[in-house]
Design a protein around this motif. Structure first.
Motif, short mmCIF file in Angstrom:
data_model
loop_
_atom_site.label_atom_id
_atom_site.label_comp_id
_atom_site.label_asym_id
_atom_site.label_seq_id
_atom_site.Cartn_x
_atom_site.Cartn_y
_atom_site.Cartn_z
N TRP A 63 0.84 -1.11 -0.20
CA TRP A 63 -0.13 0.04 0.18
C TRP A 63 0.74 1.12 -0.02
N VAL A 64 0.20 2.25 -0.39
CA VAL A 64 0.82 3.46 -0.51
C VAL A 64 0.24 4.61 0.43
N ASP A 65 0.95 5.32 1.33
CA ASP A 65 0.54 6.40 2.14
C ASP A 65 1.09 7.77 1.42
N ARG A 80 5.12 13.53 -1.85
CA ARG A 80 5.65 12.71 -0.75
C ARG A 80 5.14 11.59 -0.33
N TRP A 81 5.51 10.40 -0.49
CA TRP A 81 4.76 9.07 -0.40
C TRP A 81 5.67 8.06 0.43
N THR A 82 5.00 7.01 0.84
CA THR A 82 5.62 5.84 1.51
C THR A 82 4.88 4.88 0.96
N VAL A 83 5.63 3.75 0.22
CA VAL A 83 5.15 2.55 -0.17
C VAL A 83 5.45 1.39 1.02
N ARG A 94 9.15 -7.21 6.27
CA ARG A 94 8.41 -5.92 5.92
C ARG A 94 9.19 -5.06 5.26
N GLY A 95 8.73 -4.03 4.16
CA GLY A 95 9.71 -3.39 3.52
C GLY A 95 8.87 -1.97 3.30
N ARG A 96 9.73 -0.88 3.19
CA ARG A 96 9.29 0.40 3.20
C ARG A 96 10.04 1.27 2.02
N PHE A 97 9.47 1.99 1.35
CA PHE A 97 10.34 2.83 0.30
C PHE A 97 9.65 4.29 0.43
N ALA A 120 14.34 6.24 -0.69
CA ALA A 120 15.03 5.59 0.51
C ALA A 120 14.25 4.10 0.85
N ILE A 121 15.29 3.33 0.94
CA ILE A 121 14.60 1.92 1.13
C ILE A 121 14.80 1.44 2.40
#
Length: 192
Positions: A63-65, A80-83, A94-97, A120-121
């Motif tokens: 999902w994307v925030d 500006r987003w976070t996946v 878990r991963g975050r981009f 940024a990973i």
């Protein structure tokens, strides 16, 4: 321009689950990321199709925030987003981009360039959820013994967790899979 901002706010969070409406983009749109440039609306559509396709294969949840949307100048929209993703692996992963998208608009309010940057990973989260052991320690009980059942034993599979976090494409995943199977088999055969 207001229509483009509204469309991005509404559709961007769902990009892994449904096709976007491409009416806010010009046919000659240019997509740029730190490694690639793609030209034309059909290639742009293919990028999002590939994201949905690979997202369904490699992730249980994705999902994307949207963190913020702003206009630094009249003809530019910044997002500006976070996946967030939970990988399809036998252990919890878990991963975050984090990143930004810059959209440049022409005088008619159509997007002619989309640039992705500042990626940024697995960047540190804004807040951290504490484990039970850490919560107990934070309460100021230094006399509380450290429970040994919270410790994680090292196993051959734990050596691959950092590797899997760095996989960036299907090719990387497929290249790592035989290595993982071979190494796991080699460890098993030494014990027998």
């Amino acid at each position: 321009m207001g229509y483009a901002i509204r469309t991005l706010r509404e559709e961007f969070p769902e990009l892994f689950y449904r096709e976007l409406s491409f009416g806010i983009y010009r046919d000659d749109i240019v997509f740029k990321d730190p490694l690639n440039n793609f030209f034309g609306i059909e290639n742009y559509k293919s990028i999002f199709w590939a994201l949905r396709f690979h997202g369904r294969i490699f992730f249980k949840a994705l999902w994307v925030d949207i963190i913020s949307v702003w206009q630094p100048v009249e003809s530019v929209i910044m997002v500006r987003w976070t996946v967030h993703g939970i990988a399809r692996v036998p252990w919890e992963s878990r991963g975050r981009f984090d990143g930004t998208s810059e959209y440049k608009l022409d005088k008619n309010g159509k997007i002619y360039e989309h640039r992705v940057d500042n990626i940024a990973i697995n960047s540190p989260p804004k807040f951290r959820v504490l484990a039970v052991e850490e919560m107990i320690q934070s309460l100021g009980c230094p006399s509380t013994p450290k429970p040994t059942y919270f410790e994680v034993s090292s196993s051959p599979i734990m050596n691959f967790v950092p590797l899997l976090g760095k996989l960036t494409s299907v090719g990387d995943y497929l290249a790592a899979t035989p290595t993982f199977a071979w190494r796991s088999g080699a460890k098993t055969s030494k014990r027998t």
